[in-house]
Structure formats: structure tokens, C-alpha cells
Scaffold this motif. Structure first.
Motif, PDB file in Angstrom:
ATOM      1  N   SER A 196       0.841  -1.196   0.000  1.00  0.00           N
ATOM      2  CA  SER A 196       0.000   0.000   0.000  1.00  0.00           C
ATOM      3  C   SER A 196       0.874   1.244   0.000  1.00  0.00           C
ATOM      4  CB  SER A 196      -0.894   0.024   1.245  1.00  0.00           C
ATOM      5  OG  SER A 196      -1.749  -1.092   1.263  1.00  0.00           O
ATOM      6  N   THR A 197       0.427   2.258  -0.706  1.00  0.00           N
ATOM      7  CA  THR A 197       1.141   3.533  -0.744  1.00  0.00           C
ATOM      8  C   THR A 197       0.722   4.402   0.438  1.00  0.00           C
ATOM      9  OG1 THR A 197      -0.572   4.618  -2.035  1.00  0.00           O
ATOM     10  CG2 THR A 197       1.190   3.483  -3.271  1.00  0.00           C
ATOM     11  N   LEU A 198       1.471   5.465   0.667  1.00  0.00           N
ATOM     12  CA  LEU A 198       1.132   6.396   1.737  1.00  0.00           C
ATOM     13  C   LEU A 198      -0.270   6.967   1.534  1.00  0.00           C
ATOM     14  CD1 LEU A 198       1.877   7.949   4.275  1.00  0.00           C
ATOM     15  CD2 LEU A 198       3.065   9.610   2.819  1.00  0.00           C
ATOM     16  N   ALA A 199      -0.622   7.297   0.308  1.00  0.00           N
ATOM     17  CA  ALA A 199      -1.962   7.829   0.035  1.00  0.00           C
ATOM     18  C   ALA A 199      -3.041   6.821   0.423  1.00  0.00           C
ATOM     19  CB  ALA A 199      -2.095   8.206  -1.438  1.00  0.00           C
ATOM     20  N   GLU A 200      -2.813   5.550   0.125  1.00  0.00           N
ATOM     21  CA  GLU A 200      -3.785   4.512   0.495  1.00  0.00           C
ATOM     22  C   GLU A 200      -3.869   4.359   2.013  1.00  0.00           C
ATOM     23  OE1 GLU A 200      -3.475   1.601  -3.386  1.00  0.00           O
ATOM     24  OE2 GLU A 200      -1.938   1.439  -1.831  1.00  0.00           O
ATOM     25  N   ILE A 201      -2.728   4.441   2.683  1.00  0.00           N
ATOM     26  CA  ILE A 201      -2.708   4.341   4.144  1.00  0.00           C
ATOM     27  C   ILE A 201      -3.464   5.513   4.756  1.00  0.00           C
ATOM     28  CG2 ILE A 201      -1.231   4.322   6.200  1.00  0.00           C
ATOM     29  CD1 ILE A 201      -1.146   1.754   4.446  1.00  0.00           C
ATOM     30  N   ARG A 202      -3.249   6.721   4.233  1.00  0.00           N
ATOM     31  CA  ARG A 202      -3.999   7.899   4.717  1.00  0.00           C
ATOM     32  C   ARG A 202      -5.493   7.693   4.558  1.00  0.00           C
ATOM     33  NH1 ARG A 202      -0.566  11.247   1.631  1.00  0.00           N
ATOM     34  NH2 ARG A 202      -2.346  11.458   0.252  1.00  0.00           N
ATOM     35  N   ASP A 203      -5.917   7.192   3.390  1.00  0.00           N
ATOM     36  CA  ASP A 203      -7.342   6.957   3.139  1.00  0.00           C
ATOM     37  C   ASP A 203      -7.914   5.914   4.088  1.00  0.00           C
ATOM     38  OD1 ASP A 203      -7.318   8.825   1.097  1.00  0.00           O
ATOM     39  OD2 ASP A 203      -7.223   7.322  -0.500  1.00  0.00           O
ATOM     40  N   LEU A 204      -7.166   4.862   4.339  1.00  0.00           N
ATOM     41  CA  LEU A 204      -7.635   3.790   5.220  1.00  0.00           C
ATOM     42  C   LEU A 204      -7.724   4.216   6.678  1.00  0.00           C
ATOM     43  CD1 LEU A 204      -5.675   0.709   3.874  1.00  0.00           C
ATOM     44  CD2 LEU A 204      -8.153   0.968   3.933  1.00  0.00           C
TER      45      LEU A 204
ATOM     46  N   GLY B 247     -11.605  -1.495  11.396  1.00  0.00           N
ATOM     47  CA  GLY B 247     -11.224  -0.574  10.322  1.00  0.00           C
ATOM     48  C   GLY B 247     -11.922   0.751  10.533  1.00  0.00           C
ATOM     49  N   GLY B 248     -11.748   1.623   9.575  1.00  0.00           N
ATOM     50  CA  GLY B 248     -12.414   2.909   9.661  1.00  0.00           C
ATOM     51  C   GLY B 248     -11.508   3.987  10.210  1.00  0.00           C
ATOM     52  N   ASP B 249     -12.066   4.909  10.945  1.00  0.00           N
ATOM     53  CA  ASP B 249     -11.370   6.101  11.393  1.00  0.00           C
ATOM     54  C   ASP B 249     -10.535   5.823  12.635  1.00  0.00           C
ATOM     55  OD1 ASP B 249     -10.479   8.601  11.950  1.00  0.00           O
ATOM     56  OD2 ASP B 249     -12.457   9.550  11.982  1.00  0.00           O
ATOM     57  N   ALA B 250      -9.216   5.841  12.459  1.00  0.00           N
ATOM     58  CA  ALA B 250      -8.292   5.571  13.570  1.00  0.00           C
ATOM     59  C   ALA B 250      -8.028   6.818  14.402  1.00  0.00           C
ATOM     60  CB  ALA B 250      -6.979   5.024  13.038  1.00  0.00           C
ATOM     61  N   ASN B 251      -8.541   7.988  13.998  1.00  0.00           N
ATOM     62  CA  ASN B 251      -8.335   9.203  14.784  1.00  0.00           C
ATOM     63  C   ASN B 251      -8.999   9.140  16.133  1.00  0.00           C
ATOM     64  OD1 ASN B 251      -6.704  10.709  13.048  1.00  0.00           O
ATOM     65  ND2 ASN B 251      -8.471  11.340  11.839  1.00  0.00           N
ATOM     66  N   ASP B 252      -9.966   8.258  16.306  1.00  0.00           N
ATOM     67  CA  ASP B 252     -10.667   8.144  17.576  1.00  0.00           C
ATOM     68  C   ASP B 252      -9.849   7.382  18.608  1.00  0.00           C
ATOM     69  OD1 ASP B 252     -12.778   9.479  16.458  1.00  0.00           O
ATOM     70  OD2 ASP B 252     -13.823   7.638  15.887  1.00  0.00           O
ATOM     71  N   ARG B 253      -8.722   6.859  18.243  1.00  0.00           N
ATOM     72  CA  ARG B 253      -7.917   6.040  19.148  1.00  0.00           C
ATOM     73  C   ARG B 253      -6.852   6.843  19.810  1.00  0.00           C
ATOM     74  NH1 ARG B 253     -11.911   3.972  18.679  1.00  0.00           N
ATOM     75  NH2 ARG B 253     -12.410   2.267  17.368  1.00  0.00           N
TER      76      ARG B 253
ATOM     77  N   ALA C 269       0.397  -4.683   3.046  1.00  0.00           N
ATOM     78  CA  ALA C 269      -1.044  -4.544   3.274  1.00  0.00           C
ATOM     79  C   ALA C 269      -1.510  -5.388   4.453  1.00  0.00           C
ATOM     80  CB  ALA C 269      -1.813  -4.909   2.011  1.00  0.00           C
ATOM     81  N   THR C 270      -0.976  -6.574   4.605  1.00  0.00           N
ATOM     82  CA  THR C 270      -1.423  -7.442   5.702  1.00  0.00           C
ATOM     83  C   THR C 270      -1.077  -6.846   7.063  1.00  0.00           C
ATOM     84  OG1 THR C 270       0.620  -8.724   5.495  1.00  0.00           O
ATOM     85  CG2 THR C 270      -1.332  -9.573   4.361  1.00  0.00           C
ATOM     86  N   GLU C 271       0.080  -6.164   7.157  1.00  0.00           N
ATOM     87  CA  GLU C 271       0.462  -5.532   8.424  1.00  0.00           C
ATOM     88  C   GLU C 271      -0.450  -4.360   8.746  1.00  0.00           C
ATOM     89  OE1 GLU C 271       4.610  -4.591   8.256  1.00  0.00           O
ATOM     90  OE2 GLU C 271       5.198  -6.698   8.213  1.00  0.00           O
ATOM     91  N   VAL C 272      -0.830  -3.593   7.720  1.00  0.00           N
ATOM     92  CA  VAL C 272      -1.737  -2.470   7.939  1.00  0.00           C
ATOM     93  C   VAL C 272      -3.124  -2.973   8.320  1.00  0.00           C
ATOM     94  CG1 VAL C 272      -2.837  -0.468   6.868  1.00  0.00           C
ATOM     95  CG2 VAL C 272      -0.427  -0.962   6.424  1.00  0.00           C
ATOM     96  N   GLU C 273      -3.581  -4.024   7.664  1.00  0.00           N
ATOM     97  CA  GLU C 273      -4.885  -4.606   8.018  1.00  0.00           C
ATOM     98  C   GLU C 273      -4.900  -5.046   9.476  1.00  0.00           C
ATOM     99  OE1 GLU C 273      -5.202  -7.698   5.136  1.00  0.00           O
ATOM    100  OE2 GLU C 273      -6.165  -6.417   3.664  1.00  0.00           O
TER     101      GLU C 273
ATOM    102  N   ILE D 204       1.268   9.255  10.790  1.00  0.00           N
ATOM    103  CA  ILE D 204       1.675   7.918  10.344  1.00  0.00           C
ATOM    104  C   ILE D 204       3.158   7.707  10.598  1.00  0.00           C
ATOM    105  CG2 ILE D 204       1.986   6.414   8.334  1.00  0.00           C
ATOM    106  CD1 ILE D 204      -0.661   7.727   7.242  1.00  0.00           C
ATOM    107  N   PHE D 205       3.995   8.652  10.165  1.00  0.00           N
ATOM    108  CA  PHE D 205       5.439   8.487  10.332  1.00  0.00           C
ATOM    109  C   PHE D 205       5.854   8.565  11.798  1.00  0.00           C
ATOM    110  CE2 PHE D 205       5.461   9.506   5.756  1.00  0.00           C
ATOM    111  CZ  PHE D 205       6.160   8.382   5.324  1.00  0.00           C
ATOM    112  N   ARG D 206       5.156   9.355  12.600  1.00  0.00           N
ATOM    113  CA  ARG D 206       5.436   9.394  14.048  1.00  0.00           C
ATOM    114  C   ARG D 206       5.115   8.046  14.687  1.00  0.00           C
ATOM    115  NH1 ARG D 206       2.045  13.143  15.824  1.00  0.00           N
ATOM    116  NH2 ARG D 206       0.630  11.629  16.709  1.00  0.00           N
ATOM    117  N   LEU D 207       3.976   7.459  14.323  1.00  0.00           N
ATOM    118  CA  LEU D 207       3.611   6.149  14.850  1.00  0.00           C
ATOM    119  C   LEU D 207       4.625   5.079  14.428  1.00  0.00           C
ATOM    120  CD1 LEU D 207      -0.256   6.242  14.298  1.00  0.00           C
ATOM    121  CD2 LEU D 207       0.952   6.321  16.493  1.00  0.00           C
ATOM    122  N   VAL D 208       5.096   5.148  13.179  1.00  0.00           N
ATOM    123  CA  VAL D 208       6.121   4.211  12.710  1.00  0.00           C
ATOM    124  C   VAL D 208       7.386   4.374  13.557  1.00  0.00           C
ATOM    125  CG1 VAL D 208       7.684   3.648  10.800  1.00  0.00           C
ATOM    126  CG2 VAL D 208       5.255   4.035  10.340  1.00  0.00           C
ATOM    127  N   GLN D 209       7.810   5.619  13.744  1.00  0.00           N
ATOM    128  CA  GLN D 209       9.025   5.901  14.500  1.00  0.00           C
ATOM    129  C   GLN D 209       8.919   5.401  15.940  1.00  0.00           C
ATOM    130  OE1 GLN D 209       9.995  10.067  14.711  1.00  0.00           O
ATOM    131  NE2 GLN D 209      12.077   9.667  15.393  1.00  0.00           N
TER     132      GLN D 209
END
Length: 65
Positions: A5-13, A59-65, A45-49, A21-26
């Protein structure tokens, strides 16, 4: 979702910003990205899922976490 998955796809998901995203990775709180090309970042993709499953209600909006 299959493959990579690309960064754009990760943002959408996740509905997260690039910075978040990059802060969480770090901080080890999001799957590490692959960098086969210097100018782009990709994720398995499997790791993001799995991350979405753990950090959201399936799935859905991860901002609530």
C-alpha cells in the motif's frame, strides 16, 4: 487489500495525516514501511490490516484512538 500500500492509500484507510503515520512508525506503534525506491514509501497490506483490526473496530477512522 493485498500486496503493498502507498502512503496515500494508508492515509485513506486510517484517516491519519502523513506526520501522524510516520510518528507512529518511528515510535513502533504502526507497521514499518518498505522503501524499494528512495522517493516512495510502501507498507505491507497485511500488516496495515492487522494494525487497523487492533486499533479500530475492524477498520475505519483511527483518529478516535
Amino acid at each position: 487489500m493485498e500486496g503493498i500500500s502507498t502512503l496515500a492509500e494508508i492515509r485513506d484507510l486510517t484517516k491519519l495525516s502523513n506526520t501522524t503515520i510516520f510518528r507512529l512508525v518511528q515510535n513502533g506503534q504502526f507497521p514499518k514501511f518498505l522503501r524499494p525506491l528512495a522517493a516512495r514509501s510502501y507498507w505491507r497490506a497485511t500488516e496495515v490490516e492487522e494494525w487497523l483490526r487492533v486499533h479500530t473496530n475492524g477498520g475505519g477512522d483511527a483518529n478516535d484512538r
